[in-house]
Design an enzyme around this catalytic site. Sequence first.
Site, PDB file in Angstrom:
ATOM      1  N   HIS A 239      37.440  -9.138 -20.848  1.00  0.00           N
ATOM      2  CA  HIS A 239      37.093 -10.541 -21.046  1.00  0.00           C
ATOM      3  C   HIS A 239      38.205 -11.483 -20.573  1.00  0.00           C
ATOM      4  O   HIS A 239      39.385 -11.129 -20.603  1.00  0.00           O
ATOM      5  CB  HIS A 239      36.824 -10.822 -22.530  1.00  0.00           C
ATOM      6  CG  HIS A 239      35.396 -11.124 -22.839  1.00  0.00           C
ATOM      7  ND1 HIS A 239      34.426 -10.147 -22.889  1.00  0.00           N
ATOM      8  CD2 HIS A 239      34.757 -12.301 -23.093  1.00  0.00           C
ATOM      9  CE1 HIS A 239      33.257 -10.713 -23.195  1.00  0.00           C
ATOM     10  NE2 HIS A 239      33.443 -12.018 -23.310  1.00  0.00           N
ATOM     11  N   SER A 352      37.611  -6.661 -24.901  1.00  0.00           N
ATOM     12  CA  SER A 352      38.566  -7.730 -25.157  1.00  0.00           C
ATOM     13  C   SER A 352      39.925  -7.397 -24.545  1.00  0.00           C
ATOM     14  O   SER A 352      40.365  -6.245 -24.594  1.00  0.00           O
ATOM     15  CB  SER A 352      38.742  -7.936 -26.665  1.00  0.00           C
ATOM     16  OG  SER A 352      39.825  -8.815 -26.943  1.00  0.00           O
ATOM     17  N   GLU A 572      26.319 -10.726 -19.484  1.00  0.00           N
ATOM     18  CA  GLU A 572      27.409  -9.849 -19.896  1.00  0.00           C
ATOM     19  C   GLU A 572      26.834  -8.568 -20.497  1.00  0.00           C
ATOM     20  O   GLU A 572      26.326  -8.575 -21.617  1.00  0.00           O
ATOM     21  CB  GLU A 572      28.290 -10.546 -20.928  1.00  0.00           C
ATOM     22  CG  GLU A 572      28.953 -11.820 -20.426  1.00  0.00           C
ATOM     23  CD  GLU A 572      29.705 -12.524 -21.530  1.00  0.00           C
ATOM     24  OE1 GLU A 572      30.713 -11.966 -22.000  1.00  0.00           O
ATOM     25  OE2 GLU A 572      29.281 -13.625 -21.929  1.00  0.00           O
TER      26      GLU A 572
END
Length: 810
Positions: A239, A352, A572
């Site tokens: 991300h 992440s 996504e």
Amino acid sequence: MGFCHLSNLYLQRPIWFLISLVFLLLLLNGRVVLSDPNYLIGLGSYDITGPAADVNMMGYANTEQIASGVHFRLRARSFIVAQPQGNRVVFVNLDACMASQLVTIKVIERLKARYGDLYTEKNVAISGIHTHAGPGGYLQYVVYIVTSLGFVRQSFDALVDGIEKCIIQAHENLHPGSIFVNKGEILDAGVNRSPSAYLNNPAEERSKYKYDVDKEMTLLKFVDAERGPVGSFNWFATHGTSMSRTNSLISGDNKGAAARFMEDWFQHSGIGNLYSDDGVADGIPRRISNIIPDSHDNYHKLLELAASFQSPPGRPAKKILSVARRVRGALRQADKPGFVSAFCQSNCGDVSPNVLGAFCIDTGLPCDFNHSTCGGKNELCYGRGPGYPDEFESTRIIGERQLKKAVDLFNTASEKLNGKVDYRHSFVDFSQLEVTLPKQGGGSDIVKTCPAAMGFAFAAGTTDGPGAFDFKQGDDKGNAFWRLVRNFLKTPGKEQVDCQHPKPILLDTGEMKIPYDWAVSCLYILCYNNVMGRVSFILNFIAATPVHIYPSILPIQILRVGQLVILSVPGEFTTMAGRRLRDAVKTVLMSGGHEEYNSNVHVVIAGLTNTYSQYVTTIEEYEMQRYEGASTLFGPHTLSAYIQEFKKLAAALTSGQPVEPGPQPPDLLNEQISLLPPVVMDATPPGVHFGDCSSDVPLNSTFKRGDTVTVAFWSACPRNDLMTEGTFSLVETLQGKESWFPAYDDDDFCLLFKWSRPSKLSTRSHATIVWRIPQSATPGVYRIRHFGAAKSLFGSIRHFTGSSSAFVVA
């Protein structure tokens, strides 16, 4: 042994120098690749930074995250690959949160006007890196741009203009060349932020993979037959959230940073590889000032020189000056673009960059595993990047980790792409699409996708950017109060509730047939929320969380270059969802009986491409209703719908058959609403000029590498001129006694441009330029400059520049 010493040694032995030079050319970074060109290749790059003031940033949907300066500039980068007298494809990578349907429509219109049917929506892919630190307001659906006070024409135009120009640049530089592909793992640039959802996938399926996120980077190396390597594009999933929801400086986040680092690395890799194993020193490639000869060896002489350059008054300047003084602009030659490097996004849905994990900010303990809460509150749970608590450092580290792997793959790439260039594209209405699912033991079931809806858990946000109020991830029930709020907007019917199950519907966006009316009402209430009490607070929440009304008509696309296949997806995908899609497409390609598709076929997912439709999870992850599942718009069978439709494209690709174009998405440009106030005028106090220093460096200052230099100028709103392909800030170094050379600009990680005004309605403003002196900076005399443009009450724009006093870096 330094570069200068090597040069002297070889000059004494000219024959060995020539032999060694050839050897270096063959080894250093693969600059010479002996291969026959089989494609026409062209690359391009253009500035898309947009307005650096007053505009809400796209990504976190935080109403208080308003742009107020530049961390480093944003760019659109493109490649074109064509077969001589055959097909061609275009891929554009944007330093933006995501692609926009409206931007794509207008870019294609411009390309058709210029090139006819050479470039269309079928063979052009426009993908975003998912930075959450770029200006918003460029999508066409109103609720998605509520936090930017509606449509922002400057944001939109910067993207459309930049994409068009980078494609034109690539087109005009098409030359015979070759493309090489390489793959490798990065183990420390991404973690799964929803591991409890991932664990709900079948154990047998999970056992096929070593990690719960994709660690593989796929890189393309472009080699011009005459000039050698001209660029690289790679795909890796993580991300763009190293920069937090409180950051107000425009930034390409970790992927934009990696692209800057690699372009700088290549520019100086001939030197870099002589002092470092991987071409990277001090974490970031050496910069321009390091190749300028250091003629100063007397500290007192430096002080005398610096003392003779005190801050002059601000003065008028031509706009072209900020472009001419750009560091990277000076490196490019007029007849060719510079080296272009793009770090593209893939299936990053649950990945992440905050790799240290998620912790409670009140206790420092890990967050709840299943709900990412702290004492039941999601607002306290935040992911930590590797540079915690410094988000700039985290961005640098994650960018550098991607850079190092990209450099390694670039240097060792040897598998050459061969074969056809081809593509397939279709628009599909995902709102009620029939999907055929095979049953165990034979037969099949017919299911449907649903009109778009958001679940309660989406309002909880993620550990990269928590939401507000009493929402939490993993909520499959909802609560009575927020159901009441939801019903004020639209009560979902039984069919929709059953279709989206087990998602408890918070926003039934797909069944709001006239979204503009209710959305604009929310917008006005948001503006006047001081008098609306609790109801306005609720609607403020709706505007301040990532609420999106998306089109149901979405583009899906496959681009093929030899044995590389790119799947352009408008959203996504989570890790496992992406794996399933890639595997399904690869199976179709390899089962078609064509020798050109074999076990060496490389299938990559290009996320957030051509438009945006939120998340796509597996059905098992959807059941868990974490943020990603709650944000999967079209219900539990969304992924199955994508797999079905992409398999159709893949089958058509292998058989050489066309596909139906599908229904066209709407063009809503003329229906856009904007409430962002314009710049009325700029002013300075009496006796002060634009560009005057309001806070200068102390006289006779000396700084060490690692120190921070801060200078402030009387300035004007950056929206007056975006300084496209130019710079707001510049560090110059003195050569001789009066010649100043550009050393660092808006594109440099170490230089920050911060803009502020004392109040929202003030006509006065300051530009604060902060330079953290790199360890690699050359000792010498420096000064800091600022470029800007001021608007008069009558609308005229005046460009200006200012300069600090000179100082010494010892």
